[in-house]
Design a protein around this motif. Structure first.
Motif, PDB file in Angstrom:
ATOM      1  N   LEU A 477      -2.691  19.119  20.595  1.00 36.79           N
ATOM      2  CA  LEU A 477      -2.773  19.082  19.124  1.00 36.79           C
ATOM      3  C   LEU A 477      -1.675  19.908  18.463  1.00 36.79           C
ATOM      4  O   LEU A 477      -1.481  19.857  17.252  1.00 36.79           O
ATOM      5  N   TYR A 481      -3.406  22.442  15.991  1.00 34.85           N
ATOM      6  CA  TYR A 481      -4.530  22.941  16.787  1.00 34.85           C
ATOM      7  C   TYR A 481      -5.336  24.020  16.067  1.00 34.85           C
ATOM      8  O   TYR A 481      -6.561  23.930  15.964  1.00 34.85           O
ATOM      9  N   TYR A 603      -3.784  13.617  19.031  1.00 37.90           N
ATOM     10  CA  TYR A 603      -2.864  14.285  18.098  1.00 37.90           C
ATOM     11  C   TYR A 603      -2.734  13.539  16.772  1.00 37.90           C
ATOM     12  O   TYR A 603      -2.796  14.139  15.697  1.00 37.90           O
ATOM     13  N   GLY A 606      -5.684  13.945  14.487  1.00 36.87           N
ATOM     14  CA  GLY A 606      -5.738  15.323  13.989  1.00 36.87           C
ATOM     15  C   GLY A 606      -4.708  15.554  12.905  1.00 36.87           C
ATOM     16  O   GLY A 606      -4.991  16.135  11.859  1.00 36.87           O
TER      17      GLY A 606
END
Ligand code: ZN
Length: 683
Positions: A477, A481, A603, A606
């Protein structure tokens, strides 16, 4: 995975949290001055260590050695933040100490504000926004300051004269384009090259990623924290890690830390603590990340010591790629009374996991060993000072957390100081819509803050599991993240704050406390926290992004049912919650999705969530919030002067340790500079 930073202060802050009743009484008796001064966007506070006098001499001595170890590392954090920081700081300190010109001028006052801001941020970049702090005095005045200061107190190197120093620093301090951001998170740029933080030298983001791809083994069940304790640089064409250890980079500071840790070993409260301290020493001496893991395991297993310490390169928020840890230390005392509440929650960790709205395959079958406590801080250093989190959950290594659990703490005496400062701030009255909302917040706000912190740290970060074969989430991520992980922990807390379970286990009197928590969260996420962002700028900081992401997502998704309503009264915007149960349901849905993103390493999903909901700011509302907030005249960020431990010696034996509470920020910073300036200025 720490850093419930201090947004609670912005939203309510009446009453007391995190302190045992004895302490409350003890603290209420005196006229202790909690707020010392304000400048720029900063406020300086103090905190007390209420239980210190009840410690045994052995515990006090242990605390004193760990306190010395903590402060011995503070130079490292300055240098990590930016390679010129120590040179700059020593210049500023030299001026403060020896400038012979007139100190009673507006220009000198501006110089002092700048210097205090640099101390507060441990460098020339703002501790929260990461942007370079621009001096409000002129280059010409800077020249005058340096020329009228004692050259022996300036960090002049080799044959350098004042003129060389002025030349070197003028561009660095005054040119807004040079090293403008400490940590850049805008994925359009090379995150490594565009970040001023001193973790990489002469290499690109792509090269960093390739370097670690080569040395990490994707199916290693017990991966070390690659890159945690080194600078990555290129020399003669080779990329290599220069480790932070007692015979390499930062040796001078680390040797001092090891010196004090060795003394502490003899005063350890039990064998487990002794073993942990010995492993920490070995790690600093070898730089071996396997030792760091062994240390963390030993530290997690030590659940009985009254005195505890965090000392290491720990949080990775300052690395745009989340590899390198910033130096920090906390020394603390366990607060038994307040720990009871947090224990009731951690005892039910499995129930919370089993009943979570996340997908069944993402639930942990065995949530292990969550050790939660309320502590009183004795000293903080590095990344934790002067600005401090109010909750900490360590260690960060996912496999250690899974196998051995983690320690989660609530910094009770820090929170208490915040609440003392916030009692009279007026923020709640300004941004809450109705008298009922204000009343409920005053009644439960303190408890619901406590519960939110506890649930976030004890249950939130510990919850959920990765899909088999998916790499560590910070590598999948990347720059999103931290935001997503904090959102996940917040959502776990929010979801359960309206649950009967918290009433059943005796930590919450009614769901009204949960309602107060929801009010506060939405009010902060959509309105109040914008007071920390400059007009026209995006939200950069991970926790702020998380709070807006969560609040904005539920606001948008709840629109068809009018779950959260935007109201304008007398030209002021408010958000009010019409349906708390539906809102809870939305929190659950978002939790499920963010857990999926983490577990699968998705990813793109996100990134889309964060960029769509967490980054951009409505300009009209932002302008309004800044105006309303400005009227309250509150500095949005607070930091703390540490207490001072003073040993009473008999020969080389410590026979007692006294606590003093200094009340002058500048004086403490100069004292630390005198006592703990161990690193050379490298540039
Ligand atoms: Zn967190």
């Amino acid at each position: 995975m720490q850093h419930l930073k201090t947004f609670f202060l912005l939203i309510i802050g009446t009453l007391i949290m995190g302190c045992s009743s004895e302490i409350k009484q003890d603290m209420q008796k005196d006229n202790f001055k909690y707020v010392i001064e304000q400048f720029a966007d900063l406020r300086i506070q103090r905190y007390k260590i209420p239980q210190f006098d009840q410690l045994s001499l052995k515990q006090k001595t242990l605390a004193y050695f760990l306190y010395q170890a903590a402060l011995s590392g503070r130079d490292m954090f300055y240098d990590q933040n930016y390679k010129h920081n120590l040179y700059i700081r020593r210049t500023l300190e030299g001026i403060v100490k020896t400038y012979t010109g007139d100190r009673n001028t507006p220009e000198f006052a501006k110089f002092m504000v700048y210097t205090k801001r640099v101390w507060f941020s441990n460098g020339i970049h703002h501790h929260y926004s990461n942007k370079k702090i621009m001096p409000e005095f002129s280059k010409e005045y800077f020249t005058q300051l340096v020329n009228s200061s004692d050259e022996y107190e300036l960090p002049l190197q080799n044959q350098e004269r004042q003129a060389d120093l002025i030349k070197k620093l003028t561009a660095i301090l005054f040119d807004p384009k040079i090293d403008a951001m400490k940590v850049n998170q805008n994925p359009k740029n090379d995150l490594v090259k565009s970040s001023a933080v001193n973790f990489y030298e002469g290499i690109t983001q792509k090269e960093v990623e390739e370097f670690y791809k080569k040395i990490t083994k994707p199916d290693d069940p017990e991966p070390v924290s690659y890159g945690l304790n080194s600078k990555l640089l290129r020399e003669k064409g080779e990329i290599f890690e220069r480790h932070w250890k007692t015979n390499s980079m930062y040796a001078e500071a680390l040797k001092k830390i090891v010196y004090w840790l060795n003394k502490a070993v003899d005063f350890a409260e039990n064998d487990q603590q002794k073993k942990a301290l010995q492993l920490l020493i070995e790690y600093y001496e070898t730089g071996d990340l396997k030792k760091w893991d062994e240390y963390n395991i030993a530290w997690v297993k030590d659940t009985t010591s009254i005195i505890d310490v965090v000392n290491g390169f720990v949080e990775t928020y300052n690395d745009p790629l989340s590899y390198r840890g910033s130096y920090e230390s906390y020394v603390s005392i366990k607060d038994w009374e307040a720990t009871k509440r947090i224990k009731a929650i951690s005892d039910n960790a499995q129930w919370f996991e089993d009943n979570s709205p996340i997908m069944p395959e993402h639930r942990k079958k065995n949530v292990k060993g969550i050790s939660a406590r309320v502590i009183s801080v004795i000293v903080e250093s590095g990344d934790a000072s002067p600005s401090t989190p109010i909750g900490v959950n360590l260690p960060n290594s996912n496999w250690i957390r899974k196998e051995y659990g983690s320690k989660s703490v609530n910094l009770g005496n820090i929170v208490y100081s915040y609440n003392k400062a916030a009692e009279t701030s007026g923020v709640l009255e300004e941004f809450a819509y109705s008298p009922e909302e204000i009343e409920r917040s005053k009644r439960f706000g303190n408890l619901s803050d406590d519960l939110h912190t506890d649930m976030h740290e004890v249950i939130g970060h510990a919850s959920g599991q990765m899909n088999p074969g998916v790499a560590e989430p910070h590598t999948t991520l990347k720059n999103y993240y931290s935001t997503l992980e904090e959102a996940r922990a917040d959502l776990v807390a929010l979801y359960y704050l309206m649950d009967q379970k918290l009433i059943d286990i005796g930590v919450m009197p009614s769901t009204d406390a949960g309602k107060a928590s929801y009010d506060n969260y939405i009010r902060n996420g959509l309105l109040v926290q914008l007071a920390r962002v400059k007009l026209g700028e995006n939200i950069e900081e991970a926790h702020m992004r998380n709070r807006q992401l969560v609040s904005m997502w539920v606001y948008e998704k709840g629109k068809p049912n009018n779950v959260i309503e935007k109201k304008v009264k007398d030209g002021k915007t408010y958000f009010i919650i019409n349906d708390y149960n539906k809102l809870r349901n939305l929190f659950g849905q978002l939790l499920k999705e963010i857990q999926r993103i983490k577990s699968e390493g998705d990813y793109n999903a996100g990134r889309d969530l964060v960029e769509k909901y967490g980054v951009k700011v409505d300009q009209e509302i932002h302008k309004e919030i800044l105006e309303r907030y400005a009227k309250l005249k509150i500095a949005p960020y607070a930091g703390f002067i540490n207490p001072k431990l003073v040993p009473v010696m008999n020969g080389d034996q410590v026979v007692d340790v006294k606590v003093e509470y200094p009340d002058d920020f500048t004086k403490q910073m100069l004292e630390y500079a005198k006592e703990y300036s161990f690193l050379p200025t490298y540039n």
